[in-house]
Scaffold this motif. Structure first.
Motif, short mmCIF file in Angstrom:
data_model
loop_
_atom_site.label_atom_id
_atom_site.label_comp_id
_atom_site.label_asym_id
_atom_site.label_seq_id
_atom_site.Cartn_x
_atom_site.Cartn_y
_atom_site.Cartn_z
N UNK A 46 -42.77 -142.61 -41.79
CA UNK A 46 -44.03 -141.86 -42.70
C UNK A 46 -43.03 -141.87 -44.15
N UNK A 47 -43.70 -142.53 -45.14
CA UNK A 47 -42.95 -142.53 -46.40
C UNK A 47 -43.64 -141.41 -47.40
N UNK A 104 -38.63 -139.86 -41.59
CA UNK A 104 -39.70 -139.22 -42.72
C UNK A 104 -38.90 -139.34 -43.95
N UNK A 105 -39.62 -139.78 -45.10
CA UNK A 105 -39.08 -140.11 -46.04
C UNK A 105 -39.93 -139.15 -47.17
N UNK A 106 -39.16 -138.12 -47.43
CA UNK A 106 -39.68 -137.15 -48.38
C UNK A 106 -41.12 -136.80 -48.17
N UNK A 107 -41.23 -136.32 -46.94
CA UNK A 107 -42.68 -136.25 -46.15
C UNK A 107 -43.36 -134.95 -47.27
N UNK A 108 -42.44 -133.89 -47.63
CA UNK A 108 -43.20 -132.66 -48.12
C UNK A 108 -42.94 -132.51 -49.85
N UNK A 129 -40.25 -132.90 -33.00
CA UNK A 129 -39.72 -132.05 -31.92
C UNK A 129 -39.53 -132.75 -30.52
N UNK A 130 -40.23 -133.84 -30.24
CA UNK A 130 -40.06 -134.69 -28.93
C UNK A 130 -39.33 -136.02 -29.36
N UNK A 131 -38.62 -136.33 -30.49
CA UNK A 131 -38.06 -137.66 -30.67
C UNK A 131 -36.88 -137.43 -31.70
N UNK A 132 -36.10 -138.39 -31.67
CA UNK A 132 -34.96 -138.70 -32.63
C UNK A 132 -35.61 -138.74 -33.92
N UNK A 133 -35.54 -137.95 -35.08
CA UNK A 133 -35.98 -138.00 -36.28
C UNK A 133 -34.90 -138.03 -37.37
N UNK A 134 -35.18 -138.77 -38.31
CA UNK A 134 -34.19 -138.97 -39.53
C UNK A 134 -35.28 -138.34 -40.81
N UNK A 135 -34.70 -137.38 -41.38
CA UNK A 135 -35.66 -136.92 -42.61
C UNK A 135 -34.65 -137.18 -43.69
N UNK A 136 -35.39 -137.71 -44.61
CA UNK A 136 -34.80 -138.09 -46.08
C UNK A 136 -35.48 -136.92 -46.98
N UNK A 137 -34.33 -135.94 -47.72
CA UNK A 137 -35.16 -134.84 -48.13
C UNK A 137 -34.21 -134.37 -49.29
N UNK A 138 -34.78 -134.19 -50.40
CA UNK A 138 -34.16 -133.55 -51.66
C UNK A 138 -34.20 -131.91 -51.47
N UNK A 151 -27.49 -131.62 -40.98
CA UNK A 151 -27.62 -132.24 -42.41
C UNK A 151 -26.54 -133.06 -42.77
N UNK A 152 -26.94 -134.16 -43.41
CA UNK A 152 -26.06 -135.01 -43.88
C UNK A 152 -26.15 -134.91 -45.51
N UNK A 153 -24.99 -134.75 -46.28
CA UNK A 153 -25.05 -134.69 -47.63
C UNK A 153 -24.44 -136.14 -48.15
#
Length: 181
Positions: free
Chosen positions: A2-3, A83-87, A107-116, A127-129
């Motif tokens: 989800x970009x 999820x790429x910058x979803x918010x 909540x039910x799966x492995x999720x990678x969130x790209x966020x600033x 969190x990976x910086x």
């Protein structure tokens, strides 16, 4: 995936959600929308799930497009979700709805969130910086705050200054250099 700017093809809202599973029943599409909190938004549209979506998803707002993309991901049911910058670039009310939807979906799966946004990062299990593509810190929000490294400094600047919870690459670079001294 989800970009930040999800693509919706011309068709209906139902088509936009069912894109990854076109054979899905109407009930499955609605269940997916309900699971991520998008059903109320869809139900408020004049034609509901049959509301037309313009070319490249022009009719729905940015927040509505993201909710539809999250419902689409829920319907497909992937094991891994990106999820790429979803918010990003949303008003606060829409950001809360999208954040709740991403929480329900991830909540039910492995999720990678790209966020600033630091507030988004703080909700993650890990969190990976990154700085220039290199991992400079990794841990939970609490661990990174305790380590007093770049993440901690960014968090402190946000908490004390009341500035938006976003980071810019330059700030991370400066903090990494300062932390290395």
């Amino acid at each position: 995936m989800v970009p930040q700017e999800p693509h919706l093809f011309s068709g209906t809202v139902r088509d936009a959600i069912a894109y990854g599973r076109p054979e899905a029943t109407d009930a499955e599409v609605e269940t997916a929308a309900r699971a991520v909190g998008a059903h109320e938004m869809v139900a408020a549209l004049p034609l509901g799930y049959l509301q037309p979506v313009g070319e490249r998803g022009r009719n729905p707002s940015a927040g509505q497009r993201r909710l539809l993309a999250l419902a689409r991901a829920e319907l497909v049911g992937p094991d891994i979700l990106l999820l790429d910058e979803a918010t990003a670039s949303l008003d606060l009310a829409t950001e809360r709805r999208v954040a709740a939807a991403t929480q329900a979906l991830s909540g039910r799966r492995t999720t990678v969130v790209v966020a600033h946004r630091l507030t988004t990062a703080a909700r993650a299990d890990r969190v990976v910086v990154l700085d220039a593509g290199v991992v400079v810190e990794s841990g939970t929000h609490a661990e990174l705050l305790a380590a007093r490294g770049p993440y901690h400094r960014l968090w402190q600047a946000f908490a004390q200054g009341g500035r938006p919870a976003t980071t810019e690459p330059l700030k991370i670079n400066e903090l990494v250099k300062e932390n290395a001294r």
